[in-house]
Design a protein around this motif. Structure first.
Motif, PDB file in Angstrom:
ATOM      1  N   ASP A 140       0.937  -1.241   0.036  1.00 25.84           N
ATOM      2  CA  ASP A 140       0.052  -0.117   0.099  1.00 25.84           C
ATOM      3  C   ASP A 140       0.649   1.230   0.053  1.00 25.84           C
ATOM      4  O   ASP A 140       0.425   2.322  -0.628  1.00 25.84           O
ATOM      5  N   PRO A 250      -9.969  -6.410   4.142  1.00 29.84           N
ATOM      6  CA  PRO A 250     -10.617  -5.091   4.415  1.00 29.84           C
ATOM      7  C   PRO A 250     -11.806  -5.303   3.912  1.00 29.84           C
ATOM      8  O   PRO A 250     -13.026  -4.653   4.332  1.00 29.84           O
ATOM      9  N   MET A 256     -10.275  -0.201   5.373  1.00 31.28           N
ATOM     10  CA  MET A 256      -9.094  -0.561   5.077  1.00 31.28           C
ATOM     11  C   MET A 256      -8.191  -1.000   6.167  1.00 31.28           C
ATOM     12  O   MET A 256      -8.487  -0.578   7.293  1.00 31.28           O
ATOM     13  N   ASP A 258      -4.480  -1.418   7.601  1.00 31.10           N
ATOM     14  CA  ASP A 258      -3.267  -0.818   7.440  1.00 31.10           C
ATOM     15  C   ASP A 258      -1.828  -1.848   7.472  1.00 31.10           C
ATOM     16  O   ASP A 258      -0.913  -1.528   6.967  1.00 31.10           O
ATOM     17  N   HIS A 271      -5.391  -2.008   1.364  1.00 35.67           N
ATOM     18  CA  HIS A 271      -5.964  -0.883   0.872  1.00 35.67           C
ATOM     19  C   HIS A 271      -6.359  -1.098  -0.792  1.00 35.67           C
ATOM     20  O   HIS A 271      -5.622  -0.845  -1.781  1.00 35.67           O
ATOM     21  N   TRP A 275     -11.654  -0.830  -4.678  1.00 34.08           N
ATOM     22  CA  TRP A 275     -12.666  -0.791  -3.439  1.00 34.08           C
ATOM     23  C   TRP A 275     -13.904  -0.801  -3.938  1.00 34.08           C
ATOM     24  O   TRP A 275     -14.794  -1.669  -3.689  1.00 34.08           O
TER      25      TRP A 275
END
Length: 380
Positions: A140, A250, A256, A258, A271, A275
Motif C-alpha cells: 500500500d 478489508p 481498509m 493498515d 488498501h 474498492w
C-alpha cells in the motif's frame, strides 16, 4: 490435417472486444488461452454433486493472470509513446510488467515491499531487467509512491488502476463462457487489490449485455460501453464470490487494513485499489465476500496438488478453500457449476510449498534393496 492458425495472444483473439486499432503494435507473449480444468477427485472426496472447475492462470507466460492485463497496459503505453512503466507489486505484477516491458523495449520500474515477496517473483523481475526498488514498507505504501512519482515523472502506471489492465483481464470470462457454453453459476476468486474480480464481472456483463437478456439493467461497468457488439452465446451471469486472507481482509472488516499479514503474499493488500468497483460487483452479481485462514489456504493448496495434480501459489488456493467451505455448508448448493480462478503458479513461491511438504524426501543408499523397500513402503 486441417490448418489451424497459430495462437498469438488474447489481443489478437479478442481484438473486436478490446480498445485497440488495426495499426496498434501489439505487445504480446502469447498470454491467455489457459486451461479450464474440471476437478474429478476433490468433489468425490467432499461427497457433493457439484461441478468444480479451476481456471489455471498460472500457465500464462510469467505464471500469473497479471499477463492478461499487462499485454493491454503495455500495448497502450507504447501506443501513447511511453518509454517507461512503473508499478507497485507483491510480486506477480512486477514479474509481468518486467517481462512485457522487455518485450516492448522499454524500461520497467517496480516497487516491492522489502522481505515480503516470494523469491520466484523477485527472480523474474530481476531477470527481465527491470529496475527493482525495495521499499521499507508494504504494498500500500508502494502504491501511494507510484501515484506520486507518476505525477512528476514520464512513466505510465501499469497497476490495476490503469483501465487497460481490466480490459485485458476481462478476457478470462470470455474464455470460460466459450468453453462451458454458458457462464458458471458461481465464480470464486482470491481478492487482494480487487481488480480481477472487477475485470471478470466486466467480461461476463459484456457477453450478457450483447445477448440482449438484460439490456435495461446492464451492469454499471458495461452499460453503454460494451466493446462486444454481437455473437454472444449466453445471457446468464454468475454470482461473484471473493475470498480474502483473514489477516488481510478489508472487505470483511468494512474498512481498509493498515498492516495486512498473510502467507498468501499475492493478496497481502490492505488498501484495495478497486474498492468501490468490487462492492458494486458483489451487489450486482448477488455474490459475497468471505475470508479464509492461512491454514485453510495452505490446506487447499496441498489438496489441489495432491488430489488433482494442479500446483498453484497460496493466494490462488483461497478461491478453492472458500468455495469448498461454502459447498460443504450448502451456501453454494448441490447441482451448481463453480469456477475457481487460480491466479498464479505454485512455482512462484517454492519456499512455502517446501515448508509444508516436509517428510516428502527420503534419503537412502544408492542400492537396489533400499530403493525397492522405499518404493514398496510408499505404494498407495
Amino acid at each position: 490435417m486441417p490448418f489451424r492458425p497459430r495462437y498469438t495472444g488474447l489481443i489478437d483473439k479478442y481484438r473486436d472486444r478490446l480498445p485497440v486499432h488495426d495499426d496498434t503494435r501489439i505487445i504480446s507473449l502469447g498470454e491467455g488461452n489457459t486451461p479450464l480444468i474440471r476437478l474429478n477427485n476433490i468433489p468425490r472426496e467432499i461427497g457433493k454433486e457439484v461441478d468444480i472447475y479451476v481456471k489455471y492462470e498460472g500457465l500464462n507466460p510469467t505464471g500469473s493472470f497479471k499477463d492478461r492485463g499487462m499485454t493491454m497496459a503495455v500495448t497502450k503505453a507504447v501506443e501513447e509513446g511511453s518509454r517507461a512503466v512503473i508499478c507497485a507489486s507483491t510480486g506477480n505484477t512486477s514479474a509481468a510488467a518486467a517481462a512485457y516491458a522487455a518485450r516492448a523495449g522499454i524500461t520497467a520500474f517496480v516497487l516491492i515491499p522489502e522481505g515480503k515477496i516470494a523469491m520466484g517473483k523477485l527472480a523474474q523481475a530481476m531477470m527481465h531487467g527491470s529496475v527493482v526498488l525495495q521499499i521499507r514498507g508494504n504494498f500500500d505504501a508502494g502504491m501511494r509512491l507510484v501515484k506520486e512519482v507518476a505525477a512528476e515523472a514520464p512513466v505510465t502506471i501499469v497497476n490495476s488502476i490503469n483501465p487497460y489492465r481490466l480490459q485485458g483481464q476481462k478476457t478470462a470470462a470470455f474464455e470460460i463462457i466459450e468453453e462451458l457454453g454458458r457462464a458458471p453459476d458461481y465464480h470464486c476468486l482470491p481478492v487482494g487489490n480487487a481488480g480481477n474480480i472487477t475485470a471478470h464481472w466486466i467480461g461476463y456483463c459484456e457477453y450478457s449485455a450483447a445477448s440482449g437478456d438484460h439490456v435495461t439493467e446492464a451492469c454499471s461497468f458495461c452499460k453503454g460501453h460494451c466493446t462486444y457488439a454481437g455473437g454472444a452465446i449466453v445471457g446468464n451471469r454468475p454470482k461473484m464470490v471473493g475470498y480474502q486472507a483473514a489477516g488481510s481482509a478489508p472487505f470483511m472488516r468494512g474498512h481498509m487494513v493498515d498492516d495486512p499479514d498473510t502467507v498468501a503474499t499475492a493478496i497481502r493488500i490492505g488498501h484495495p485499489q478497486s474498492w468501490d468497483q468490487a462492492w458494486k460487483v458483489r451487489e450486482e452479481s448477488g455474490g459475497w465476500f468471505d475470508e479464509c485462514s492461512d491454514e485453510e489456504i495452505l490446506a487447499a493448496q496441498k489438496l489441489l496438488a495432491r488430489k488433482e495434480g494442479v500446483f498453484c501459489e497460496p493466494a490462488s488456493a483461497a478461491s478453492l478453500a472458500g468455495a469448498l467451505r461454502d459447498i460443504k455448508s450448502g451456501k453454494i448448493p448441490e447441482g451448481s457449476s463453480v469456477v475457481c480462478t487460480l491466479t498464479g503458479n505454485g512455482l512462484k513461491d517454492p519456499d512455502t510449498a517446501i515448508a509444508q511438504s516436509q517428510g516428502g524426501v527420503v534419503t537412502i543408499d544408492a542400492a537396489l534393496e533400499p530403493v525397492k523397500a522405499a518404493i514398496l513402503g510408499n505404494m498407495k
